[in-house]
Write a protein that holds these residues in place. Sequence first.
Motif, mmCIF file in Angstrom:
data_model
loop_
_atom_site.group_PDB
_atom_site.id
_atom_site.type_symbol
_atom_site.label_atom_id
_atom_site.label_comp_id
_atom_site.label_asym_id
_atom_site.label_seq_id
_atom_site.Cartn_x
_atom_site.Cartn_y
_atom_site.Cartn_z
ATOM 1 N N THR A 29 41.711 32.617 124.215
ATOM 2 C CA THR A 29 42.844 32.047 123.483
ATOM 3 C C THR A 29 43.762 33.140 122.946
ATOM 4 O OG1 THR A 29 41.540 30.107 122.837
ATOM 5 C CG2 THR A 29 43.516 30.578 121.552
ATOM 6 N N ILE A 33 46.786 32.639 125.286
ATOM 7 C CA ILE A 33 47.460 31.470 124.701
ATOM 8 C C ILE A 33 48.266 31.844 123.468
ATOM 9 C CG2 ILE A 33 47.169 29.150 123.764
ATOM 10 C CD1 ILE A 33 46.364 29.391 126.677
ATOM 11 N N ARG A 36 46.118 31.468 116.620
ATOM 12 C CA ARG A 36 46.678 30.820 115.435
ATOM 13 C C ARG A 36 45.627 30.779 114.326
ATOM 14 N NH1 ARG A 36 48.109 27.056 119.502
ATOM 15 N NH2 ARG A 36 46.654 25.511 118.650
ATOM 16 N N HIS A 39 42.577 28.528 114.616
ATOM 17 C CA HIS A 39 41.494 28.925 115.522
ATOM 18 C C HIS A 39 40.379 29.626 114.742
ATOM 19 C CE1 HIS A 39 44.676 28.864 118.894
ATOM 20 N NE2 HIS A 39 43.875 27.826 119.057
ATOM 21 N N GLY A 70 39.345 19.614 123.383
ATOM 22 C CA GLY A 70 40.372 20.353 122.663
ATOM 23 C C GLY A 70 40.691 21.695 123.319
ATOM 24 N N VAL A 71 39.646 22.409 123.731
ATOM 25 C CA VAL A 71 39.844 23.715 124.361
ATOM 26 C C VAL A 71 40.558 23.569 125.702
ATOM 27 C CG1 VAL A 71 38.670 25.702 125.382
ATOM 28 C CG2 VAL A 71 37.885 24.781 123.196
ATOM 29 N N TYR A 73 42.526 21.212 126.694
ATOM 30 C CA TYR A 73 43.923 20.836 126.476
ATOM 31 C C TYR A 73 44.753 22.065 126.118
ATOM 32 C CZ TYR A 73 48.062 18.650 124.451
ATOM 33 O OH TYR A 73 49.358 18.299 124.180
ATOM 34 N N ASP A 74 44.232 22.871 125.205
ATOM 35 C CA ASP A 74 44.930 24.079 124.771
ATOM 36 C C ASP A 74 45.089 25.059 125.929
ATOM 37 O OD1 ASP A 74 46.262 25.428 122.739
ATOM 38 O OD2 ASP A 74 44.493 26.580 122.169
ATOM 39 N N TRP A 75 44.055 25.181 126.740
ATOM 40 C CA TRP A 75 44.067 26.157 127.830
ATOM 41 C C TRP A 75 44.944 25.745 129.008
ATOM 42 C CZ3 TRP A 75 38.486 28.531 128.554
ATOM 43 C CH2 TRP A 75 38.205 29.334 127.436
ATOM 44 N N ASN A 77 47.877 25.669 128.787
ATOM 45 C CA ASN A 77 48.999 26.590 128.638
ATOM 46 C C ASN A 77 48.820 27.853 129.476
ATOM 47 O OD1 ASN A 77 50.903 25.456 126.589
ATOM 48 N ND2 ASN A 77 49.048 25.385 125.346
ATOM 49 N N ARG A 219 54.150 21.311 119.838
ATOM 50 C CA ARG A 219 53.086 22.117 120.438
ATOM 51 C C ARG A 219 52.545 21.479 121.714
ATOM 52 N NH1 ARG A 219 49.213 23.656 115.307
ATOM 53 N NH2 ARG A 219 50.678 25.020 114.207
ATOM 54 N N ALA A 221 51.203 20.806 125.009
ATOM 55 C CA ALA A 221 50.714 21.778 125.982
ATOM 56 C C ALA A 221 51.372 21.618 127.343
ATOM 57 C CB ALA A 221 49.190 21.655 126.127
#
Length: 322
Positions: A29, A33, A36, A39, A70-71, A73-75, A77, A219, A221
């Motif tokens: 991250t 990514i 933040r 995190h 959650g991870v 979804y974030d990844w 990016n 935010r 993604a």
Amino acid sequence: MPVARKHILPTRSQTLWCIAALAVWLGVTALFIGFRPEHLVLAVLIAALFFAGPAPRRLVVALIPFALFGVSYDWMNLLPNYMVNSVDIRGLYETEKSLFGITSGGIMLTPNEWCALHTSTVADILAGIFYLCWVPLPIIFGLWLYFTGRRGEYLHFAIVFLLVNLIGFTFYYIHPAAPPWYVAQYGFDFLPGTHGETAGLGAFDSLTGLSIFEGIYGRNANVFAAMPSLHSAYTLVAFIYAVRYRVAALWRWILGIVTVGIWCTAIYTFHHYLLDVLGGISCAIASFIVFEYGLMRIPGFSRFVSRYTSFISPEYGRKSNK
């Protein structure tokens, strides 16, 4: 007393797995990514619960399916889906109009465009309330199953929830698609790097004086991830399991009403086409069938789920103390 202390702490292998997982998550991250503050807060909270004792450790392990959601979804990016395949902008719009178009004033409109001509304050407020439930309500339902001792039922629901996301995210890369608000704002031209928009949900922010959806969609993604609508899938999965396990009628009513409300909101607020909603519904049903009637009939996978259920159950700790 020393014996009791021994069983409060995780085993060496459990400790290594926890540290390694947190390190990989935070490392990837931070490098790719953007790190933040939340995190770090989440990492500290997870570690604190994991080492606090058997009960909180079981909860951390039980929540792994939601953490992976959650991870992942974030990844997304890491590699925007529009860099993998071309984005469907006009095709989805035209198909929506041809299948579900509504004639108004001699003009053929998509259901989204028709709704834009029939807005109301009540509908705007209800839309915001329904959409705020899309992830929190399924998680609360899952935690209710967990803390009422229905650990096996909880795990089935949690894994299917994760499976819905993995299937949906995969389809985002196979078939990137623009949402209705994109067409309304930018037409059919592809503009990479477009930021998320509140679209019709902005009315809720304005009416309440809050900036909830502005913060959420700022935010986003992946803007080009309209099909399938996972908003339409999450509470449906919870509803399916509420019916399957015959949980309290109040839960079934709440999940049923909110699910239909989210479907309507997705169209009303220009966030999804009706086709996207149908895609999300199909994704939820398919994930349930694949898990319950496919994966669970594979002996090795079934044993894994059984061991997982055993680990997050209070009986596991009592057996290990003997």
